[in-house]
Design a protein around this motif. Sequence first.
Motif, short mmCIF file in Angstrom:
data_model
loop_
_atom_site.label_atom_id
_atom_site.label_comp_id
_atom_site.label_asym_id
_atom_site.label_seq_id
_atom_site.Cartn_x
_atom_site.Cartn_y
_atom_site.Cartn_z
N UNK A 276 81.32 147.30 67.59
CA UNK A 276 80.92 148.89 67.67
C UNK A 276 81.91 149.63 68.49
N UNK A 277 82.75 149.03 69.04
CA UNK A 277 83.77 149.65 70.00
C UNK A 277 84.99 150.08 69.29
N UNK A 282 89.20 150.07 65.86
CA UNK A 282 89.35 151.29 65.07
C UNK A 282 89.02 151.32 63.63
N UNK A 283 89.55 150.24 63.13
CA UNK A 283 89.46 150.08 61.55
C UNK A 283 88.21 150.12 61.13
N UNK A 284 87.18 149.74 61.95
CA UNK A 284 85.78 149.38 61.62
C UNK A 284 84.96 150.86 61.64
N UNK A 285 85.61 151.79 62.26
CA UNK A 285 84.94 153.09 62.14
C UNK A 285 84.54 153.65 60.73
N UNK A 286 85.21 153.16 59.80
CA UNK A 286 85.03 153.83 58.54
C UNK A 286 83.93 153.04 57.69
N UNK A 287 83.17 151.91 58.11
CA UNK A 287 82.27 151.19 57.66
C UNK A 287 81.31 150.59 58.71
N UNK A 288 81.60 150.74 59.97
CA UNK A 288 80.76 149.87 60.83
C UNK A 288 79.55 150.65 61.15
#
Length: 328
Positions: A276-277, A282-288
């Motif tokens: 979640x960091x 940063x690439x996970x912000x779209x689906x995390x």
Amino acid sequence: MDKYKKTKPPFGFNGLGELVYLRTYSRIKANGDNEKWWETIQRVVEGTFNMQKKWIEHHRLGWSNIKAQKSAQEMYDRMFHMKFLPPGRGLWAMGTSITEERGIFAALNNCAFVSTATIKEDLSKAFCFLMDMSMLGVGVGFDVKGEGKIDIHKPTPSDDIYVIPDTREGWVEATRLLIDSYFIGSKAIKFDYSKIRKEGELIKGFGGVSSGSAPLIELHVNIRKVLSKNAGSKITATTIVDVMNHIGKCVVAGNVRRTAEIVFGDYKSEEYLDLKNYKINPHREDYGWTSNNSIFCDLGMDYTAPSDRNSMVNRDMHGLRICDLIPV
């Protein structure tokens, strides 16, 4: 039913309760109108007693119409006045063709859980379970215990084509074929999405409207990216959560209920704790955001470190959640 048709339901919160009911639980009738509260309760009560009757008669336990009618009337009155209510999924699905004709009773459940611990034997089964249940409106939890238990392979080139049926089962089967091609290293399958109904068309069974083929196409593109990145090595916790989260982003249960996911991981795993960091990932912000990330804890442990991390990372209100659960 006449007296209930004329009675104002006790919706609370200055109209918010009624708004939520109309948005989430009032189904579209055959004539195109929305159910009223008295109709929704009638559907749910009759569906419940139909189910009970079938069970009792099947096991020859002695069904009494007089007793059932009295109980059904009491149940109806208590539900109408909100003395008690079924789970939200039961309020939406009970007494519909989903339960009455197709027998898909999983749609009555609010929550479910599946473990990836047996991923070596089950392959894509946990991912498909999450997708299948999510499309029925069930919130699904999962873990990352499959981490390191299988190798990710590059699928072998192929011209094989799978024409995806316009069904929930078709979406799940296509996703299974794709994931298993990386888990086994089998033929890469191309997909034909042409049979999927257009965006905005009505979904007659579960209810709501179709989101079209675009979310599924995007899901398959993203799964390929995630698994190709992990190809040639053991599956990671990040890969497991990434695939599950992409499925969550894809699934909208007929535009009626959006996916709800919760994932459990090891509080000692820096990789998991950093999911979640978005400064680190940063690439996970779209689906995390699609999952509530929680940790398995040891009873009596010091919660200071994970709590501090949660305060630091939790910027989108979907951060790491501390759960006092004993690992099994």
